[in-house]
Design an enzyme around this catalytic site. Sequence first.
Site, PDB file in Angstrom:
ATOM      1  N   CYS A  74      13.810  -4.263  14.316  1.00 27.25           N
ATOM      2  CA  CYS A  74      13.788  -4.809  12.964  1.00 27.25           C
ATOM      3  C   CYS A  74      14.040  -6.310  13.055  1.00 27.25           C
ATOM      4  O   CYS A  74      15.105  -6.726  13.533  1.00 27.25           O
ATOM      5  CB  CYS A  74      14.887  -4.124  12.146  1.00 27.25           C
ATOM      6  SG  CYS A  74      15.152  -4.834  10.520  1.00 27.25           S
ATOM      7  N   CYS A 182       7.481  -8.536  10.818  1.00 29.43           N
ATOM      8  CA  CYS A 182       8.286  -7.407  10.348  1.00 29.43           C
ATOM      9  C   CYS A 182       7.687  -6.211  11.062  1.00 29.43           C
ATOM     10  O   CYS A 182       6.454  -6.071  11.107  1.00 29.43           O
ATOM     11  CB  CYS A 182       8.153  -7.258   8.838  1.00 29.43           C
ATOM     12  SG  CYS A 182       8.759  -5.686   8.202  1.00 29.43           S
TER      13      CYS A 182
END
Length: 264
Positions: A74, A182
Site C-alpha cells: 500500500c 496506488c
Amino acid sequence: MSKTTILMFDSGVGGLSVFQDIKAKMPNLSCTYIFDNQAYPYGELPQEELISRTCQYVSQFVESHNIDLVVIACNTASTVVLPKLRQLLSIPVVGVVPAIKPASQRANIGVGLIATPATITREYTHDLIKDFAADKDVKLLGSTTLVDMAEKKLRKSLVDLEQLAKVLEPLNGYIDVAVLGCTHFPLLKEEIQQVMGADVVLVDSGEAIARRVEFLLQDKIKADDQHPLYRVYCSAEIEYKEALQVSLTEMGFGSLKIQPLKGA
Ligand code: DGL
C-alpha cells in the site's frame, strides 16, 4: 516444518496486484494476505490513525503466524509507516512507493502520478519527485473513486469506462508516462490503458517489489516450499463477500476470514 511465508498488507484488494507479481516470480512462496477494510479507504484516513492501525494489525499477525517477511502493499501506508514498523519488527519489511524514478527515465512530455488523495500530499512522494524527476513536469492526480472502482472490479462488477475517463481527464495531453501510485490501480490497468490511449506508458512498482522480495528471501526458501499456502484475512465484515471470494479463489486463496484488529 513451516513453509517460507510472506505477510502482505493493504486497506483492501489493491495489494493483490503486487501479490500477482510476487507469485509469478516465486510460485512456491506462501502468502498470508491481510487487509484492514474496517478503516478503508486509507487515502482518506488521518495519518496517525493509519500508522497505528497498520503497526497494530501487522504486528498482530507477525506474532501469531510464522512470517518471514512483510510487504506493505500500500503506497498510502508505506509513505509514512515504514520507519516505525521496522522498529517494531525483527523481520524484513518491504514497502511499496510510487515508481517515480523509472517513470521519469521514460518520459519525454511529462509524468502523471495517479495515487490516493493522501499519497499525493506526502513529503515522501514530493522527495521522490525532487530526487528523481526534478527535470520533468509531474502532474499529480489523487482519486478515491479509482480505488473504489478496483474494489468493485474484484467483486465482478463491470468497470464504468466513462467514469474512469472523467477521473483521468485532467492528465489528457500533458503526459506520456503515468505512474500507478496506488496498488489498487494495476488491477485496472487494461481499462486505464484503454482510456488513456496506447501512447501513454503505465508504470507500477509490482515487479520491482517482487525482485526485492526474491533477493531478501533467497537463502530462506526451503525444500518443502512446493505447495504454497495462500491465506486471506480482513478486519471487518465485508460487502459482496461471495463475489470477492470468486476472485480470491481464482488467485489461489482459501476462504476469506475475519480477524478484527485487537483492541479496536
Ligand atoms: N492500495 C492503497 C495504496 O496503494 C490504498 C488505497 C486506499 O485505501 O485508499 O495506496
